[in-house]
Design a protein around this motif. Structure first.
Motif, PDB file in Angstrom:
ATOM      1  N   ARG B  48     -43.940  50.521 131.255  1.00 48.87           N
ATOM      2  CA  ARG B  48     -42.483  50.554 131.421  1.00 48.87           C
ATOM      3  C   ARG B  48     -41.803  52.241 130.990  1.00 48.87           C
ATOM      4  O   ARG B  48     -40.390  53.032 131.325  1.00 48.87           O
ATOM      5  CB  ARG B  48     -41.297  50.049 129.668  1.00 48.87           C
ATOM      6  CG  ARG B  48     -41.835  48.590 130.206  1.00 48.87           C
ATOM      7  CD  ARG B  48     -41.394  47.510 129.124  1.00 48.87           C
ATOM      8  NE  ARG B  48     -41.650  46.359 129.050  1.00 48.87           N
ATOM      9  CZ  ARG B  48     -40.502  45.753 129.057  1.00 48.87           C
ATOM     10  NH1 ARG B  48     -39.239  46.476 128.564  1.00 48.87           N
ATOM     11  NH2 ARG B  48     -40.833  44.430 129.168  1.00 48.87           N
ATOM     12  N   ASN B  51     -40.346  52.705 135.648  1.00 52.19           N
ATOM     13  CA  ASN B  51     -39.266  53.137 136.553  1.00 52.19           C
ATOM     14  C   ASN B  51     -38.370  52.502 134.970  1.00 52.19           C
ATOM     15  O   ASN B  51     -37.237  52.748 134.802  1.00 52.19           O
ATOM     16  CB  ASN B  51     -38.722  51.212 136.700  1.00 52.19           C
ATOM     17  CG  ASN B  51     -39.081  49.739 135.455  1.00 52.19           C
ATOM     18  OD1 ASN B  51     -39.576  49.902 134.279  1.00 52.19           O
ATOM     19  ND2 ASN B  51     -38.602  48.748 136.028  1.00 52.19           N
ATOM     20  N   MET B  53     -37.284  51.406 132.215  1.00 46.11           N
ATOM     21  CA  MET B  53     -37.365  49.783 131.233  1.00 46.11           C
ATOM     22  C   MET B  53     -37.123  51.057 130.001  1.00 46.11           C
ATOM     23  O   MET B  53     -36.597  49.734 128.816  1.00 46.11           O
ATOM     24  CB  MET B  53     -38.155  49.462 131.556  1.00 46.11           C
ATOM     25  CG  MET B  53     -37.558  48.451 132.965  1.00 46.11           C
ATOM     26  SD  MET B  53     -36.279  47.687 132.536  1.00 46.11           S
ATOM     27  CE  MET B  53     -35.940  46.244 131.833  1.00 46.11           C
ATOM     28  N   ILE B  56     -33.332  50.870 128.102  1.00 45.52           N
ATOM     29  CA  ILE B  56     -32.382  49.943 127.234  1.00 45.52           C
ATOM     30  C   ILE B  56     -33.504  49.842 125.943  1.00 45.52           C
ATOM     31  O   ILE B  56     -31.939  49.913 124.991  1.00 45.52           O
ATOM     32  CB  ILE B  56     -33.561  48.771 127.939  1.00 45.52           C
ATOM     33  CG1 ILE B  56     -32.501  48.894 129.851  1.00 45.52           C
ATOM     34  CG2 ILE B  56     -32.988  47.701 126.963  1.00 45.52           C
ATOM     35  CD1 ILE B  56     -33.405  47.291 129.854  1.00 45.52           C
ATOM     36  N   VAL B  81     -30.259  53.456 137.888  1.00 43.60           N
ATOM     37  CA  VAL B  81     -29.703  52.658 138.730  1.00 43.60           C
ATOM     38  C   VAL B  81     -30.420  52.638 140.311  1.00 43.60           C
ATOM     39  O   VAL B  81     -31.134  51.412 140.179  1.00 43.60           O
ATOM     40  CB  VAL B  81     -28.631  52.160 139.251  1.00 43.60           C
ATOM     41  CG1 VAL B  81     -28.427  51.418 140.060  1.00 43.60           C
ATOM     42  CG2 VAL B  81     -27.919  52.420 137.670  1.00 43.60           C
ATOM     43  N   ARG B  84     -34.865  52.465 140.160  1.00 43.50           N
ATOM     44  CA  ARG B  84     -34.776  50.979 139.840  1.00 43.50           C
ATOM     45  C   ARG B  84     -34.802  49.901 141.119  1.00 43.50           C
ATOM     46  O   ARG B  84     -35.993  49.171 140.939  1.00 43.50           O
ATOM     47  CB  ARG B  84     -34.167  50.463 139.339  1.00 43.50           C
ATOM     48  CG  ARG B  84     -34.849  50.682 137.269  1.00 43.50           C
ATOM     49  CD  ARG B  84     -33.790  49.865 136.412  1.00 43.50           C
ATOM     50  NE  ARG B  84     -34.467  50.517 135.109  1.00 43.50           N
ATOM     51  CZ  ARG B  84     -33.492  50.780 134.252  1.00 43.50           C
ATOM     52  NH1 ARG B  84     -32.055  50.667 134.237  1.00 43.50           N
ATOM     53  NH2 ARG B  84     -33.291  51.391 132.902  1.00 43.50           N
ATOM     54  N   THR B  85     -33.784  50.527 142.379  1.00 49.64           N
ATOM     55  CA  THR B  85     -33.536  49.666 143.352  1.00 49.64           C
ATOM     56  C   THR B  85     -35.602  50.879 144.183  1.00 49.64           C
ATOM     57  O   THR B  85     -35.868  49.393 145.129  1.00 49.64           O
ATOM     58  CB  THR B  85     -33.331  49.969 144.198  1.00 49.64           C
ATOM     59  OG1 THR B  85     -33.237  52.163 144.259  1.00 49.64           O
ATOM     60  CG2 THR B  85     -31.737  49.872 143.700  1.00 49.64           C
ATOM     61  N   VAL B  87     -38.235  50.719 142.483  1.00 46.10           N
ATOM     62  CA  VAL B  87     -39.372  50.789 141.317  1.00 46.10           C
ATOM     63  C   VAL B  87     -39.108  49.489 141.114  1.00 46.10           C
ATOM     64  O   VAL B  87     -38.545  49.337 139.716  1.00 46.10           O
ATOM     65  CB  VAL B  87     -40.126  51.748 139.974  1.00 46.10           C
ATOM     66  CG1 VAL B  87     -40.694  51.542 139.854  1.00 46.10           C
ATOM     67  CG2 VAL B  87     -40.471  53.171 141.093  1.00 46.10           C
ATOM     68  N   GLY B  88     -39.743  48.029 141.823  1.00 45.17           N
ATOM     69  CA  GLY B  88     -38.806  46.778 141.246  1.00 45.17           C
ATOM     70  C   GLY B  88     -39.964  45.876 140.526  1.00 45.17           C
ATOM     71  O   GLY B  88     -41.280  47.116 139.248  1.00 45.17           O
ATOM     72  N   MET B  89     -39.060  45.392 139.042  1.00 47.03           N
ATOM     73  CA  MET B  89     -40.308  44.797 138.260  1.00 47.03           C
ATOM     74  C   MET B  89     -40.473  43.469 138.381  1.00 47.03           C
ATOM     75  O   MET B  89     -39.270  42.439 138.276  1.00 47.03           O
ATOM     76  CB  MET B  89     -39.667  45.408 136.082  1.00 47.03           C
ATOM     77  CG  MET B  89     -41.015  44.933 135.767  1.00 47.03           C
ATOM     78  SD  MET B  89     -40.390  46.351 134.164  1.00 47.03           S
ATOM     79  CE  MET B  89     -41.623  46.087 133.500  1.00 47.03           C
ATOM     80  N   PHE B  91     -41.758  40.591 135.415  1.00 40.82           N
ATOM     81  CA  PHE B  91     -42.293  40.694 133.678  1.00 40.82           C
ATOM     82  C   PHE B  91     -43.202  39.284 133.504  1.00 40.82           C
ATOM     83  O   PHE B  91     -43.694  37.744 134.390  1.00 40.82           O
ATOM     84  CB  PHE B  91     -40.994  40.002 133.499  1.00 40.82           C
ATOM     85  CG  PHE B  91     -39.810  41.618 133.544  1.00 40.82           C
ATOM     86  CD1 PHE B  91     -39.930  42.225 132.642  1.00 40.82           C
ATOM     87  CD2 PHE B  91     -39.403  41.442 134.048  1.00 40.82           C
ATOM     88  CE1 PHE B  91     -38.396  43.077 132.865  1.00 40.82           C
ATOM     89  CE2 PHE B  91     -38.095  42.270 134.110  1.00 40.82           C
ATOM     90  CZ  PHE B  91     -37.929  43.463 133.251  1.00 40.82           C
ATOM     91  N   ASN B  95     -38.605  34.696 134.605  1.00 36.10           N
ATOM     92  CA  ASN B  95     -36.724  35.102 134.195  1.00 36.10           C
ATOM     93  C   ASN B  95     -35.565  34.993 135.108  1.00 36.10           C
ATOM     94  O   ASN B  95     -35.058  36.119 134.828  1.00 36.10           O
ATOM     95  CB  ASN B  95     -36.812  36.198 132.645  1.00 36.10           C
ATOM     96  CG  ASN B  95     -37.906  37.850 133.944  1.00 36.10           C
ATOM     97  OD1 ASN B  95     -37.936  37.343 135.015  1.00 36.10           O
ATOM     98  ND2 ASN B  95     -36.657  38.713 133.841  1.00 36.10           N
TER      99      ASN B  95
END
Lengths: 301, 252
Positions: B48, B51, B53, B56, B81, B84-85, B87-89, B91, B95
């Motif tokens: 995490r 990217n 994450m 948050i 923002v 994160r385009t 480096v995608g994720m 989970f 989800n």
């Protein structure tokens, strides 16, 4: 053996408790229906439900006139509409703020405050409407050269909106907060901002529960009495202008029964007729709310 | 061999608690790197960081460097923002958003305005679903709720959703832990195909999976990167006693 005997008694006791509450509910509904039927035997349901004039009066000859409930229902609808126009946007936004943006320390202050607001007797809101908001509205209307009744639907609706706001925002906040974190992460992980996540993912995902919150608040607004008695008045005008005085179903029920001892004439029995219709209406809204959630959960759950 | 991501002396803190200690690791481009280690060792936290994450989570803070194409993603000028385009994720638990299959894949392209016309968007959606190996199964029901798909299909949908924004790196946080063996095999096969276009980092509890899908493996233990290297070598001749203990099943 001794334990088995105790178990049985305890079980019976709790069964009686559960049965008692159900029985009382059925009794209430039955008495309501009974009185309503007595009323409808004197005044035709069609005249009652579709009549345009509300001035209930029984002539000495036994003839009845003025039992048209439409002005009461439009009055209720008008005030409720104003209330929802305040409560839905504000309630949703408060919920979004508390659930998504507020830090936990802010939430810890705000949530109890909101819940305190929910505990204030509605009479106090009524005072607020009559003594504070009404003069302010009059000032504003005067400034724009508009005439406004001292007891207006706008006034009552605004205060009613404020009254249901804590209830509604608390329900909406629960709806948003219950959403799984994985939804938020999924959206953020794709490079969405917080606001995009809220508008495009969280609000749609919480939609059925938000809808239920709206409908539950709506039933509450429809059943509300004290604010309307104090702020909206007794005049049964058939109007859609929120600046005029209107009256509501609940207010007229109070009005019909005040000072009466005997429930034997059309005028007092009319209260039960009104109560019955109100009961059906809120029951329908609550069922709709529950059904909507279930259906949505079957599709997306 | 170029390094897509290069991590230098990374420390991660949650409040006062330090979760990662001085981690340095390079991720070769177009290869799959597996992060393994016992629960709570920091491998997911590390993923995490790649990217951001962790942003948050309140109180989380990072020092050290994470270079993506030689640019530090923790530099103040970086737009999270936009990062994160790239480096995608994907989970742990599938989800999908409670919307249609089509809308799930179209979500990323929509928020980043990556298309010119509806036909353009249709094409992005189709291409992403094809690459995720899901197109044949869903092409006749694109407008049905995504939540009606099976768990394995949902996870491949999430991969399609991540691919749709055209990332360079895909991070996967135990993507198969909620799937049955057949669905897992499909996702693993997919990971191998995706390697042609993307650099992949996968966290996994499953050592066989790490051995099957990755070229490089990194072993974490209580917040430290113990050992990293070519997957075959790490599994056959581990350098550290802790690695050996973990891969031979002495603890885990």
């Amino acid at each position: 053996m001794r334990f088995l005997w105790v178990e049985r008694c305890v079980r019976l006791f709790f069964l009686l408790c559960a049965f008692g509450s159900v029985a009382v509910t059925i009794g209430i509904v039955a008495s309501l229906i009974g009185e309503a039927l007595r009323f409808f035997s004197r005044v035709s349901p069609i005249d009652f439900l579709f009549g345009l004039t509300w001035a209930p009066y029984t002539l000495p000859t036994g003839e009845v006139s003025g039992f048209g409930a439409i002005p009461l229902f439009t009055g209720t609808a008008l005030i409720t509409l104003v209330a929802m126009a305040v409560a839905i946007p504000c309630g949703t936004m408060i919920a979004v703020y508390l659930s998504e943006y507020a830090t936990s320390s802010v939430r810890q202050i705000f949530k109890p405050l909101l819940e305190t607001l929910a505990g204030i007797p509605t009479l106090v809101y009524g005072f607020f409407a009559a003594t504070t908001l009404a003069p302010i509205l009059r000032e504003i209307a005067g400034f724009f050269q508009i005439s406004i009744a001292s007891e207006s639907a706008l006034n009552a609706g605004l205060v009613m909106g404020i009254m249901i706001l804590p209830y509604m925002s608390s329900l909406c906040e629960d709806a948003l907060h219950r959403l799984p974190t994985s939804l938020r992460e999924g959206s953020m992980g794709l490079g969405a901002t917080s606001s995009e996540t809220i508008v495009r993912v969280l609000l749609p995902a919480a939609f059925p529960n938000l809808m239920a919150a709206f409908l539950l608040s709506l039933s509450r607004a429809i059943g509300e009495t004290m604010i309307v008695v104090m702020a909206a008045g007794l005049a049964a005008n058939l109007t859609f202008n929120p600046l005029e005085a209107v009256t509501t179903v609940t207010v007229q029920i109070v009005n019909l029964l005040t000072g009466e001892q005997e429930f034997d004439n059309a005028k007092t029995l009319a209260a039960f007729g009104l109560g019955f219709v109100l009961f059906i209406l809120t029951l329908f809204l609550n069922i709709l709310a529950l059904y909507g959630i279930k259906r949505y959960k079957r599709i997306y759950g | 061999m170029t390094l897509k991501i290069n991590v230098n002396h990374l420390n991660l803190f949650y409040g006062n608690k330090q979760a990662l200690f001085d981690v340095s690791l390079g991720f070769p481009e177009f290869q799959t790197t597996a992060l393994i280690g016992p629960s709570g060792c920091g491998k997911s936290s590390f993923l995490r960081c790649l990217n951001r994450m962790n942003d948050i989570i309140p109180n989380a803070h990072v020092d050290g460097q994470v270079l993506l194409d030689d640019k530090d993603i923790y530099a103040p000028s970086v737009d999270v923002v936009e990062l994160r385009t790239h480096v995608g994720m994907v989970f742990q638990k599938p989800n999908p958003f409670p919307r249609s299959i089509y809308e799930n894949v179209a979500y990323g392209p929509r928020i980043h305005s990556l298309f010119k016309s509806k036909a353009d968007l249709d094409q992005i959606v189709e291409k992403s679903l094809v690459r995720a190996g899901l197109w044949e199964e869903v092409k006749d029901r694109l407008y049905q709720p995504a939540t009606r798909l099976s768990g394995g299909q949902q996870q491949r949908l999430c991969i399609a959703r991540a691919i749709a924004v055209n990332p360079e790196v895909i991070l996967m946080d135990e993507p198969c832990s909620a799937l049955d063996p057949i669905a897992t095999a499909k996702v693993e096969e997919l990971i191998d195909e995706l390697r042609e276009r993307f650099t992949i980092v996968i966290v996994t509890h499953n050592l066989q999976q790490a051995a099957r899908v990755s070229q490089q493996t990194a072993f974490f233990h209580s917040g430290y990167l113990v050992e990293a290297g070519e997957t075959g070598a790490l599994f056959t001749i581990p350098q550290d006693a802790r690695t050996q203990g973990y891969i031979t099943g002495r603890y885990g």
